[in-house]
Design an enzyme around this catalytic site. Structure first.
Site, PDB file in Angstrom:
ATOM      1  N   PHE A 183       0.813  -1.224   0.000  1.00  0.00           N
ATOM      2  CA  PHE A 183       0.000   0.000   0.000  1.00  0.00           C
ATOM      3  C   PHE A 183       0.842   1.269   0.000  1.00  0.00           C
ATOM      4  CE2 PHE A 183      -0.714   2.904   3.560  1.00  0.00           C
ATOM      5  CZ  PHE A 183       0.075   2.376   4.567  1.00  0.00           C
ATOM      6  N   LYS A 184       2.110   1.167   0.398  1.00  0.00           N
ATOM      7  CA  LYS A 184       2.926   2.384   0.462  1.00  0.00           C
ATOM      8  C   LYS A 184       3.104   3.029  -0.915  1.00  0.00           C
ATOM      9  CE  LYS A 184       4.770   1.458   4.918  1.00  0.00           C
ATOM     10  NZ  LYS A 184       4.019   0.184   5.135  1.00  0.00           N
TER      11      LYS A 184
END
Ligand SMILES: *Cc1c(COP(=O)(O)O)cnc(C)c1O
Length: 494
Positions: A112-113
């Protein structure tokens, strides 16, 4: 709109100042003085847009001094051009009746980063320009895995930046190491450090506080900067996907505008769930914010009792990105719940530094209870959730997402609250192949072979960026002692 330090309201800056310099001089976190509200028809307007347009619309509300056309450029660089393998960028998938996964792992590093780290370089370089900073930003990162690769992919070939990543030689998985050592781009550097993550991180901290090196680099046209998750430029892009997901649920007819949706987030540094809190504050109809932790359950205790206490054992779990005892972004929530009472927040943070513990006021406890629920689950229960969810619902999850799914199940069983819920799905299961394989009852296979084994077993294809690792050339093989990291910086800058 100004941004104020959580520890001193008089430390004000513009949004470009907040993003360019990251941390306030007093050690506080820059936070918007007031959170803008969604207009009455905004959700309908946004529902008709694609992800990039939604990002422009929403980020524009926070970014004074940036033009819409500038933001369009950033969003197409960050989220367009095939960088995400799903045109929805952050698609919502139905897991069962009223449970939905918000998949945040379709970007170049499959975690998700990417949603924030693909955007940050553009926000950062534009902010530096607006602040009149002429030097090249040299981003230094110490990583235990995901952040380093995310930052490398985000800053790769972005003009006006260099990116140098240090990782602990024996502290990352074989796949993570290969993801970093094969990194492409003309402005990147990767170096292994003998030791563990703390060694790499304290080495990077020492570099940041080395005045001689700072001066030397300035002479060569560089200044040091970080891509840390406390930078406002990382929180802001994360607000977008919660609002986007709500719009997608409206479009799919799963909810009507105005219906509440609960959101459950696997949490480490509190950045992801904080973004959802801001979305709620902007007017998104979010019901409970459910904070999911692994065995490192300091946040579960805090959100249920109001006592933050990091004096406890640290566990290495199968959801390593949540193995954190001090969740830095929580400070922004305290700022909000005290109506910006900087003296109080500063006092708690000083107590945390001194004793490892603080207890918030009754007023803050009431606010925590009004918005948040919390739970945790250990590695065994997370593994069981991976197996069960695959067998019963045909949905394959990584161990971080599994923690959230299990905590949501527990929350529903305990409260009977069956409101539609979004679970933030934060990593591709293929990033954690050996754990997922064993959760499915198969022989765990390690390294690159785990991709094929998992794909064969489930019929789910390996994400392209991971499959491509097999054919990549290793570009970085340097290993240094932790006392030689300064030299490594000099070397990588050439
Ligand atoms: C970073 C990370 C988290 C934790 O997110 P925070 O914003 O630090 O709370 C959860 N899952 C994965 C896969 C991550 O990489």
């Amino acid at each position: 709109m100004y941004y104020v330090s959580t520890r001193d309201r008089l430390q004000k800056t513009t949004v470009s100042g907040a993003i360019a310099y990251g941390l306030a001089p007093d050690g506080g976190l820059y936070t918007p003085e007031a959170v803008p509200s969604l207009a009455g028809n905004a959700l309908h307007t946004l529902a008709a847009m694609n992800y990039q347009q939604r990002a422009v619309y929403l980020m524009n509300m926070f970014l004074d001094g940036f033009s819409a056309s500038e933001l369009h450029g950033f969003c197409s660089k960050a989220y367009g051009g095939g960088k995400f393998d799903d045109p929805a960028v952050a698609p919502v998938r139905r897991v069962d009746g009223n449970t939905y996964a918000l998949e945040l792992w379709h970007g170049p590093t499959c975690a998700f980063k990417d949603l924030a780290l693909q955007m940050l370089p553009h926000l950062l370089t534009a902010s530096l320009r607006k602040e009149g900073e002429g030097k090249t930003a040299c981003i230094l990162v110490a990583t235990s895995g995901d952040t380093g690769k995310g930052a490398l992919e985000g800053f790769k070939d972005v003009p006006g930046t260099r990116i140098l990543v240090f990782y602990p030689k024996d502290g990352v998985s074989a796949v993570q190491e290969l993801q970093m050592t094969t990194q492409e781009g003309s402005n990147v550097g990767v170096c292994a450090v003998v030791g563990n993550f703390d060694d790499a991180q304290s080495g990077v901290k020492a570099i940041f506080s080395d005045p001689a090196l700072k001066e030397e680099l300035a002479g060569r046209g560089y200044f040091l900067s970080s891509a840390n998750s406390i930078n406002w430029g990382r929180v802001l892009p994360q607000i977008v996907y919660y609002i986007s997901a709500y719009c997608d649920l409206m479009k799919a007819g799963a909810i009507q505008k105005g219906d509440k949706v609960n959101v459950c987030v696997p949490t480490g540094n509190f950045g992801n769930i904080l973004a959802c809190y801001y979305a709620k504050k902007m007017g998104l109809p979010v019901g409970r914010l459910i904070c999911a932790s692994n065995a490192n359950n300091v946040l579960t205790d805090f959100l249920t009792t109001g006592v933050y206490d990091r004096n406890r054992p640290f566990y290495n779990t199968t959801s390593p990105s949540m193995d954190i005892l001090v969740s830095s972004n929580l400070e922004r929530l305290l700022h909000d719940f005290t109506s910006g009472d900087a003296a109080q927040v500063k006092g708690w943070m000083e107590e945390l530094g001194r004793t490892g513990r603080y207890e918030v006021s009754d007023g803050v406890k009431r606010q925590l209870g009004r918005h948040f629920s919390a739970g945790f689950c250990d590695d065994e229960s997370a593994k069981a959730a991976i197996g069960r969810t695959w067998r019963e619902k045909g949905y394959l999850m990584d161990p971080h997402t599994a923690v959230a799914m299990k905590v949501l199940e527990d929350y529903r069983a305990q409260t009977g609250d069956d409101t539609a819920a979004l679970v933030a799905s934060t990593a591709s299961p293929f990033k954690f192949g050996p754990v997922v394989l064993s959760a499915l009852g198969a022989e765990p296979v390690t390294g690159l072979e785990s991709f094929e084994a998992l794909s064969k077993l489930t019929g789910v294809p390996t994400p392209a960026p991971l499959a491509a690792l097999a054919g990549k050339q290793v570009r970085f093989e340097q290993v240094v002692g932790k006392d030689r990291m300064t030299d490594a910086v000099r070397g990588m800058l050439g």
